[in-house]
Design a protein around this motif. Structure first.
Motif, PDB file in Angstrom:
ATOM      1  N   LEU A 179     -19.279 -33.199 -14.757  1.00 38.03           N
ATOM      2  CA  LEU A 179     -18.355 -33.623 -15.474  1.00 38.03           C
ATOM      3  C   LEU A 179     -17.299 -33.364 -14.437  1.00 38.03           C
ATOM      4  O   LEU A 179     -16.165 -34.502 -14.160  1.00 38.03           O
ATOM      5  N   ARG A 180     -17.014 -32.186 -13.762  1.00 37.82           N
ATOM      6  CA  ARG A 180     -15.697 -31.978 -12.925  1.00 37.82           C
ATOM      7  C   ARG A 180     -15.750 -33.004 -11.718  1.00 37.82           C
ATOM      8  O   ARG A 180     -14.817 -33.422 -11.432  1.00 37.82           O
ATOM      9  N   ALA A 191     -12.950 -35.596 -11.062  1.00 41.04           N
ATOM     10  CA  ALA A 191     -12.262 -35.873  -9.605  1.00 41.04           C
ATOM     11  C   ALA A 191     -12.456 -37.332  -8.999  1.00 41.04           C
ATOM     12  O   ALA A 191     -11.437 -37.915  -8.527  1.00 41.04           O
ATOM     13  N   ARG A 192     -13.494 -37.693  -9.150  1.00 35.49           N
ATOM     14  CA  ARG A 192     -13.824 -39.265  -8.657  1.00 35.49           C
ATOM     15  C   ARG A 192     -12.742 -40.279  -9.225  1.00 35.49           C
ATOM     16  O   ARG A 192     -12.028 -41.076  -8.645  1.00 35.49           O
ATOM     17  N   ASP A 251     -13.554 -28.831  -7.211  1.00 37.96           N
ATOM     18  CA  ASP A 251     -12.807 -27.276  -7.240  1.00 37.96           C
ATOM     19  C   ASP A 251     -11.425 -27.547  -7.679  1.00 37.96           C
ATOM     20  O   ASP A 251     -10.848 -26.592  -8.235  1.00 37.96           O
ATOM     21  N   ASN A 252     -10.715 -28.727  -7.624  1.00 32.35           N
ATOM     22  CA  ASN A 252      -9.639 -28.827  -8.387  1.00 32.35           C
ATOM     23  C   ASN A 252      -9.410 -29.163  -9.764  1.00 32.35           C
ATOM     24  O   ASN A 252      -8.375 -29.244 -10.214  1.00 32.35           O
ATOM     25  N   ILE A 253     -10.779 -29.354 -10.368  1.00 30.96           N
ATOM     26  CA  ILE A 253     -10.509 -29.789 -11.618  1.00 30.96           C
ATOM     27  C   ILE A 253     -11.142 -28.801 -12.648  1.00 30.96           C
ATOM     28  O   ILE A 253     -11.981 -27.868 -12.512  1.00 30.96           O
ATOM     29  N   GLY A 306      -9.881 -32.781 -22.650  1.00 39.59           N
ATOM     30  CA  GLY A 306      -8.797 -32.893 -21.917  1.00 39.59           C
ATOM     31  C   GLY A 306      -9.155 -32.252 -20.641  1.00 39.59           C
ATOM     32  O   GLY A 306     -10.014 -31.356 -20.273  1.00 39.59           O
ATOM     33  N   TYR A 307      -8.248 -32.415 -19.376  1.00 42.29           N
ATOM     34  CA  TYR A 307      -8.685 -31.753 -18.069  1.00 42.29           C
ATOM     35  C   TYR A 307      -7.383 -31.593 -17.362  1.00 42.29           C
ATOM     36  O   TYR A 307      -6.070 -31.942 -17.596  1.00 42.29           O
ATOM     37  N   LEU A 308      -7.322 -30.976 -16.053  1.00 37.73           N
ATOM     38  CA  LEU A 308      -6.127 -30.777 -15.381  1.00 37.73           C
ATOM     39  C   LEU A 308      -6.845 -31.036 -13.867  1.00 37.73           C
ATOM     40  O   LEU A 308      -7.884 -30.494 -13.651  1.00 37.73           O
ATOM     41  N   ALA A 309      -5.579 -30.984 -12.904  1.00 38.34           N
ATOM     42  CA  ALA A 309      -6.017 -31.087 -11.468  1.00 38.34           C
ATOM     43  C   ALA A 309      -4.941 -30.001 -10.951  1.00 38.34           C
ATOM     44  O   ALA A 309      -3.842 -29.964 -11.391  1.00 38.34           O
ATOM     45  N   ALA A 310      -5.459 -29.146 -10.216  1.00 32.79           N
ATOM     46  CA  ALA A 310      -4.622 -27.933  -9.682  1.00 32.79           C
ATOM     47  C   ALA A 310      -5.456 -27.404  -8.567  1.00 32.79           C
ATOM     48  O   ALA A 310      -6.468 -27.697  -8.155  1.00 32.79           O
ATOM     49  N   ALA A 311      -4.728 -26.363  -7.643  1.00 36.80           N
ATOM     50  CA  ALA A 311      -5.373 -25.568  -6.469  1.00 36.80           C
ATOM     51  C   ALA A 311      -6.683 -24.823  -7.314  1.00 36.80           C
ATOM     52  O   ALA A 311      -6.382 -24.448  -8.460  1.00 36.80           O
ATOM     53  N   PRO A 312      -7.732 -24.832  -6.422  1.00 31.99           N
ATOM     54  CA  PRO A 312      -8.748 -24.018  -7.007  1.00 31.99           C
ATOM     55  C   PRO A 312      -8.352 -22.768  -7.692  1.00 31.99           C
ATOM     56  O   PRO A 312      -9.184 -22.457  -8.662  1.00 31.99           O
TER      57      PRO A 312
END
Ligand SMILES: *Cc1c(COP(=O)(O)O)cnc(C)c1O
Length: 374
Positions: A78-79, A83-84, A93-95, A245-251
């Motif tokens: 899923l992550r 990311a895609r 890693d960001n997700i 729900g999800y997020l993108a950020a630094a690992p």
């Protein structure tokens, strides 16, 4: 519940050893009334397209053979899919993901908020932020907007610098007003948060509905390790009922959230559903385009009726200039159309519906305003 039993329940609740900061609070309360046309909580009114529905069914069926096992705790597939979908050079890693972006925000507050810590946001904004703050015993600070509900980079940065909070939440497009923030505001807020090393969250729940050329805060992630961009599959993907729900950020931000998440918090069924839906993001996109058309029809239609709709980059429209919002809200409900009274004087909020639902809303608005003699 009758008035008397409700009062008795409140009294019994008051005798429980509830945390002091929860005393007297009310739970999140968008009314779940039944009406033929539901335009009150910004759901995707177009439903899940049939090809995506079939793919979800097959994926969920496949996952049933392993339902006796705990799901992949790291929800790696899923992550990778998320990311895609997001692009912008992001990888798994960001997700991070959870059961709705509400849970994502709760986990962020569990990790970075808490007793003696503060979170700053700018009302009128998403009504869940103060509730998530009290649930995690984080103090909620209300920042200020201009009288037209806009938020400038200078003002936002000044308020962040003065409050020095552990967290800042910016909602873009903002709920309930619908307008997207200029990225200049996010940049200025991030810079102003250097001194306090605050976590800066941009809640982009409605990003897919933005007007073309509206950049996402995802473009600002490189080099900003305290910036978090939060997204959801509840709106554009029409999956409010699936809770993803999800997020993108630094690992390292996702590593912090691993410390507070419950083990196996994302069920195998949720993971299968979300991955299958992401494989059909193109057919979902067609519905998003129609919703944007209906949203623009609402803005034009309300303006023609003499009201003041705010510019909207979301799937809903906030409009002012309503003399008696309570009466209009009730008149619409009597006609089978449920919208939202967000408690801002002279204003109401309506979700963009299907073409028919949108027509029903606009025609009833015209009738109700005419009856008021406008
Ligand atoms: C609808 C909405 C969400 C989505 O919440 P989920 O828990 O993902 O369903 C998040 N933020 C805002 C501002 C919203 O309006």
């Amino acid at each position: 519940m009758s008035q008397e039993t409700q009062a008795a329940r409140l009294e019994r609740l008051a005798r429980l050893p509830l945390r002091d900061n929860l005393r007297g609070l009310k739970p999140y309360g968008a009314p779940q009334l039944d009406a033929p046309v539901l335009l009150n909580v910004n759901e995707n009114t177009h439903g899940v397209p049939s090809d995506a529905r079939r793919a979800i069914m097959r994926a969920v069926e496949r996952s049933l053979t392993e339902l006796n096992r705990y799901p992949d705790r790291e929800f790696t597939e899923l992550r990778e899919s998320l990311a895609r979908y997001l692009g912008h050079g992001l990888s798994a890693d960001n997700i991070w993901a959870a059961n709705g972006s509400n849970e994502v925000l709760q986990q962020i507050l569990q990790a970075f908020g808490g007793p003696a810590r503060t979170v700053l946001s700018f009302p009128p904004t998403y009504s869940m932020y103060p509730l998530l703050a009290s649930g995690t015993n984080t103090e909620y600070l209300s920042g200020e907007r201009a009288s037209d509900f806009s938020l400038s980079a200078v003002s936002a940065a000044e308020q962040v610098a003065a409050a020095a909070p552990q967290l800042v939440i910016l909602c873009s497009p903002n709920n309930p007003t619908g307008t997207a923030l200029d990225l200049e505001v996010v940049r200025a807020v991030y810079q102003a948060s250097e001194a306090a090393q605050s976590i800066v969250i941009v809640d982009e729940a409605y990003a897919e509905f933005a007007h073309p050329g509206t950049p996402s805060a995802l473009t600002l992630l490189p080099g900003r390790e305290r910036l978090i961009v939060s997204r959801t599959m509840s709106k554009a993907f029409a999956l409010a009922g699936a809770r993803l729900g999800y997020l993108a950020a630094a690992p390292e931000v996702t590593d912090a959230l691993r410390l507070v998440r419950l083990p196996y918090h994302l069920s195998a069924l949720t993971q299968a559903t979300a991955v299958a839906a992401l494989e059909h993001s193109e057919s979902l996109q067609a519905n998003v385009e129609d919703i944007k058309r209906q949203r623009d029809r609402i803005v034009d239609g309300l303006r023609a009726l003499g009201l003041q709709p705010a510019p909207s980059d979301a799937n809903f429209v906030f409009f002012s200039g309503v003399q008696n919002p309570g009466k209009i809200w009730q008149g619409l409900l009597d006609a089978g159309v449920l919208i939202r009274d967000v408690g801002i004087p002279g204003s109401l909020r309506v979700t963009a519906g299907t073409e028919q639902e949108t027509t029903a809303f606009l025609e009833n608005m015209e009738r109700l305003l005419a009856a008021e003699g406008r």
